[in-house]
Design a protein around this motif. Structure first.
Motif, short mmCIF file in Angstrom:
data_model
loop_
_atom_site.label_atom_id
_atom_site.label_comp_id
_atom_site.label_asym_id
_atom_site.label_seq_id
_atom_site.Cartn_x
_atom_site.Cartn_y
_atom_site.Cartn_z
N ILE A 77 0.84 -1.20 0.00
CA ILE A 77 0.00 0.00 0.00
C ILE A 77 0.87 1.25 0.00
CG2 ILE A 77 -1.66 1.34 1.37
CD1 ILE A 77 -2.79 -1.40 2.32
N VAL A 78 1.89 1.26 0.85
CA VAL A 78 2.79 2.41 0.92
C VAL A 78 3.48 2.63 -0.42
CG1 VAL A 78 4.94 3.27 1.96
CG2 VAL A 78 3.13 2.35 3.41
N ALA A 79 3.90 1.55 -1.08
CA ALA A 79 4.54 1.67 -2.40
C ALA A 79 3.59 2.33 -3.39
CB ALA A 79 4.99 0.30 -2.89
N ASP A 80 2.30 1.99 -3.32
CA ASP A 80 1.33 2.61 -4.20
C ASP A 80 1.12 4.09 -3.87
OD1 ASP A 80 0.94 0.29 -5.62
OD2 ASP A 80 -0.91 -0.27 -4.58
N LEU A 81 1.23 4.44 -2.60
CA LEU A 81 1.06 5.83 -2.18
C LEU A 81 2.22 6.71 -2.60
CD1 LEU A 81 -0.34 5.35 1.43
CD2 LEU A 81 -1.61 6.03 -0.62
#
Length: 180
Positions: free
Chosen positions: A15-19
């Motif tokens: 999720i953080v990578a997508d953010l």
């Protein structure tokens, strides 16, 4: 009927990578049902979110803010700590939180404030979350007076989100939510 569980660290890192590619003014808020501080990787999650997002916040009941997790959260870069304070007296607090630990929560907020000032200098961003209900709404003015003494700088007042039929009776404004 969905079982409660902690989000796996690997899922969170995806999720953080997508953010990372999003606008930098996003906020990641650790909260919802449950207590974020029981997650074994919460400090790492706060740090990883802070590497790609400008604001990382966390909501807690304040009971687990002992020295070790406080140090970890501060060092991980937590921007705002939100603490549920639904009453200004031990009696009103126990009426809502079903716990007699208001004094401990206030001591923990003070610990966070003092440790933040020691580690970073300045005042930390600490907010109080007040879940407004029929049985505690009269406590709100007293809470404002009490909480400023421990370093609360902001307030979030929310309507209760009932998840049982009994909790529907506590709702102040039924038009803001659907009844169960």
């Amino acid at each position: 009927d969905e079982p409660l569980d902690n989000m796996p660290l690997e899922t969170f890192l995806c999720i953080v990578a997508d953010l990372a590619g999003q606008k930098p003014n996003l906020t990641v808020l650790f909260g919802g049902f449950g207590q974020p501080l029981v997650h074994l990787h919460i400090a790492e999650m706060v740090q990883k979110a802070g590497e790609v997002i400008s604001r990382v916040e966390l909501i807690t009941n304040g009971l687990l803010l002992s020295e070790k997790p406080v140090t970890q959260l501060i060092e991980a870069g937590l921007k705002t700590l939100w603490v549920f304070l639904d009453g200004a007296s031990p009696e009103s607090y126990v009426n809502v939180r079903l716990s007699e630990l208001l004094k401990s929560v206030l001591e923990n907020i003070t610990r966070y404030r003092d440790m933040y000032s020691h580690l970073h200098g300045g005042e930390p961003e600490i907010g109080a979350v007040f879940v407004a209900m029929k049985r505690n709404i009269d406590e709100l003015p007293n809470l404002l007076n009490l909480s400023t003494r421990v370093g609360i700088l902001g307030y979030m007042v929310t309507n209760i989100l009932p998840y049982t039929p009994e909790m529907c009776e506590a709702v102040l404004n039924h038009r803001s939510i659907e009844r169960i």
